[in-house]
Scaffold this motif. Structure first.
Motif, short mmCIF file in Angstrom:
data_model
loop_
_atom_site.label_atom_id
_atom_site.label_comp_id
_atom_site.label_asym_id
_atom_site.label_seq_id
_atom_site.Cartn_x
_atom_site.Cartn_y
_atom_site.Cartn_z
N VAL A 639 0.95 -1.48 0.35
CA VAL A 639 0.40 -0.43 -0.17
C VAL A 639 0.77 1.14 -0.36
O VAL A 639 1.77 1.45 0.69
N GLY A 640 0.32 2.13 -0.64
CA GLY A 640 1.28 3.30 -0.17
C GLY A 640 0.34 5.17 -1.14
O GLY A 640 -0.78 4.65 -1.54
N TYR A 641 1.57 6.04 -1.23
CA TYR A 641 0.64 7.53 -1.68
C TYR A 641 1.88 7.45 -3.07
O TYR A 641 2.62 8.11 -1.97
N ALA A 642 1.75 9.17 -2.78
CA ALA A 642 2.96 9.48 -3.85
C ALA A 642 1.86 11.59 -4.44
O ALA A 642 0.77 10.94 -4.65
N PRO A 643 2.14 12.03 -4.44
CA PRO A 643 4.10 12.16 -3.81
C PRO A 643 3.39 12.45 -2.35
O PRO A 643 2.68 12.07 -2.08
N TYR A 644 4.65 12.40 -1.35
CA TYR A 644 4.85 12.35 0.49
C TYR A 644 4.15 13.54 0.84
O TYR A 644 3.58 13.86 1.37
#
Length: 709
Positions: A639-644
């Motif tokens: 799982v993740g997201y961008a830009p931080y």
């Protein structure tokens, strides 16, 4: 005396005048009655025989479905259609006569149609041709006490197989047509044929409509998919004319003005937004005689096709994500070419964490029976999987908010052995001392174990080997689950879709189970739940409802462009996680270090020209088939997201049953390619139309600010 005589003489004259006037009036009346009876009698008789006004409703095309950039995803393909609207009082013999005539003009000889002719259909046809002979097979004694339906069924039973075994192809076509005519309801068009109606068939039927009462040559619509199979498992299906209304929902649909043979959405977004897509039927009011002859007709409600849906999905991006997911699943599957239990699925969800707009929902499913890969996007909403370490952000936040750990508190990562439970440790044996942030960076299981132990009331550190847990808080397990629920784990995400799994909740309550729950090795979640979870962290604790629908548009007569906006769907914040914002900041930093500062995902993303944050996860799972245990394997998740710094894209990826190779990195390959594709496409679009891109970004920022206020 003279005057009296004069008056008497005048009376008969006046009476005569009166009689004459009356005679004239009666003569005029008799003449008028004669005119009415002789000259206008037929017209007035028709007027007398008129029934009440009847209204029939003509179906209209469904609304179209577009992607966020106005590309048509689902269209309507007009096809010729032969329909039948039965007049009042029509009998079986009348329908047979129409069927015989219609069979001269259209072909109903395809294999599927003829195979659907039942034995009863054939017997009913034979009965109509040999009614007198068939009725004579039952005596009055045999029919005594039977109602008409019972007598009819008994008569059909006496028709032999031999009598119905030698029908010609032409007769079978008549039977097939009559079968469709028999389905029709009064003043409701029933499709007789709408697949493969040729131009010649359409024209010749239209020329001979006066010979076939109730038959019409018109236009129907089939759904068309310009992007092929992309997203079709989520778009859903509509019923066929043969199916009509679903039996289990028939009464509900009828109460809304549907007809029994109407085509409706049966799954996916077609079902979810049926009320918008259905349109408004054209209503025609007929005036008929008692015999059913139509005298006059008038359109009282103009038809309007259904409203158009604009989805949040970016179909160009969706196609690329589908390609990435399938290619990486195939590449991983090549490690186990003869092991069908491994690598059957790869799933990915990509959404805007600020608005909840779903940009791509993808799934590739390996069908071991056909040895083919299929669209399995719907599985991202329906299939629950063991998440592994990706949920550790929620565990750390539960520990911080409940006060069982303090910000920056250090715990040394060493295995824990509780009584009658296998040794519990982290995957890596050299993690060493970690705090709440570095425990996420290095994916320490032990740190999460201590959070669970302390929430249960067990505060010994280090925990004594092989001793029982001193559990003083019996509600700790539910408390931990309640924290997870705030992020959308284990509860409905609120997505606008008819069927969504809320995951699977284990039914045990032991200390070992709770410790495993804290590292994502107990309860199970869907990919869209994980996407909402990581979006909530990216969005500073605001849980936003994921949604497919972006706008509803009014239909235009031209059907070539989008009409005015009927409704817009804005960001819907379902809840704000109830804890200090500084705790969420710490988890965000831990997630950043996972990808950017030597964490478990660093080597896969350190050279990216964008900043990513998130969490990796490897879950131990067991494969079952019909209750039989086949193999132990691993599930690789991300799982993740961008830009931080300013998140605009969040993602969740699950590749379950990856086999025995712990070094399988298909989840990272999928994640990296999805992110690269997203930012490359964004750059290309900005270069192509910078003004539009800037306006879109500004609008999204405004929407988010308004929602937070």
């Amino acid at each position: 005396m003279k005057n009296k005589k004069k008056k008497k003489a005048q009376l008969p004259f006046r009476i005569n005048i009166l009689f004459f006037v009356v005679f004239l009036l009666f003569s005029v009346l008799i003449l008028q009655l004669g005119v009415v009876q002789i000259l206008n009698g037929e017209d007035f008789q028709d007027e007398i025989e008129r029934t009440n006004l009847d209204t029939t409703k003509i179906p209209v095309p469904r609304g179209k479905i577009y992607d966020r950039y106005g590309n048509v995803i689902v269209d309507n393909n007009a096809v010729y259609s032969i329909t039948y609207t039965p007049p009042k009082g029509v009998q079986a013999e009348d329908r047979l006569e129409v069927a015989e005539k219609l069979a001269e003009y259209i072909a109903m000889d395809d294999e599927d149609t003829l195979e659907r002719i039942t034995e009863r259909n054939k017997k009913e046809y034979w009965y109509l041709l040999n009614k007198e002979e068939a009725d004579g097979r039952l005596s009055e004694v045999e029919t005594e006490g039977m109602n008409n339906a019972e007598v009819y069924n008994k008569t059909l039973d006496l028709i032999t197989e031999e009598e119905i075994s030698d029908f010609s192809k032409q007769e079978l076509e008549v039977i097939a047509i009559k079968k469709e005519l028999d389905k029709a309801y009064s003043l409701t068009p029933q499709v007789v044929k709408n697949e493969n109606v040729t131009t010649e068939e359409y024209a010749v039927v239209a020329e001979h409509l006066d010979e076939m009462p109730g038959i019409n040559a018109t236009t129907d619509w089939n759904r068309e998919y310009p992007f092929g199979t992309t997203l079709t498992s989520l778009l859903g299906n509509i019923s066929s004319q043969d199916q009509g209304l679903p039996a289990e929902k028939e009464e509900s649909y009828l109460s809304k003005g549907y007809s029994r043979n109407d085509r409706v959405g049966t799954s996916g977004l077609e079902l979810q937004y049926e009320d918008l897509l259905r349109g408004r039927k054209e209503q025609i009011q007929y005036t008929t005689t008692k015999s059913g002859t139509v005298i006059d007709s008038e359109t009282i409600v103009e038809g309007e096709r259904g409203k158009d849906l604009v989805l949040t999905i970016d179909m160009e991006f969706q196609e690329e994500v589908d390609k990435i997911v399938e290619e990486e699943l195939k590449a991983a599957k090549s490690q186990y070419p003869y092991e069908n239990q491994y690598l059957t699925d790869a799933l990915a969800v990509v959404m805007n964490p600020n608005t909840g707009e779903l940009l791509a929902v993808s799934g590739s499913h390996y069908n071991k029976d056909t040895n083919k890969y299929e669209d399995g996007g719907f599985r991202a909403l329906s299939d629950a999987h063991t998440p592994g370490s990706v949920v550790k952000g929620a565990t750390v936040l539960a520990g911080l908010d409940s006060g069982v750990i303090s910000p920056g508190e250090v715990i040394y990562d060493r295995p824990i052995k509780i009584y009658e439970t296998p040794l519990m440790r982290s995957y890596s044996t050299n993690i060493g001392s970690v705090n709440d942030i570095t425990a996420l960076q290095k994916s320490s299981n032990v740190y999460m174990y201590y959070i669970s132990l302390r929430m249960m009331g067990e505060n010994r550190y280090p925990f004594p080997t092989n001793e029982s847990v001193n559990r003083t808080n019996p509600n700790a397990f539910q408390t931990l689950r309640n924290y997870f629920n705030q992020f959308g784990l284990g509860v409905s995400t609120g997505i606008d879709y008819p069927h969504e799994s809320t995951g699977y909740q284990g039914n045990g309550n032991s200390p070992g189970n709770m410790m495993n729950h804290g590292i994502g090795q107990y309860d199970q979640y869907t990919v869209v739940q994980l996407a909402q979870y990581v979006s909530t962290i990216a969005n500073d604790g605001y849980r936003v409802r994921p949604h497919f629908l972006k706008e509803v548009r009014e239909p235009l007569a031209s059907q070539d462009e989008l009409g005015p906006v009927y409704k817009s769907v804005n960001a819907d914040v379902m809840n704000k996680v109830t804890m200090d914002d500084s705790y969420i900041d710490r988890v965000q930093e831990g997630f950043r270090q996972v990808f950017q500062q030597g964490g478990t995902a660093y080597r896969h993303y350190n050279d990216a020209n964008y900043t990513v944050a998130g969490k990796t996860g490897t879950a131990e799972v067991t494969i079952f088939d019909d209750g039989e245990e086949l193999a132990d394997t691993l599930s690789h998740n991300l799982v993740g997201y961008a830009p931080y710094e300013d998140p605009e894209i969040a993602f969740a990826i699950i590749v379950p049953t990856t086999g025995e190779n712990i070094n399988n990195i298909s989840n990272h390959k999928i994640g990296r390619k999805i992110l690269d594709t997203y930012f490359e496409m964004k750059k290309e679009r900005a270069q192509a139309s910078p003004d539009e891109e800037n306006e879109a970004d500004e609008q999204e920022d405004t929407d988010t600010e308004d929602e937070e206020e």
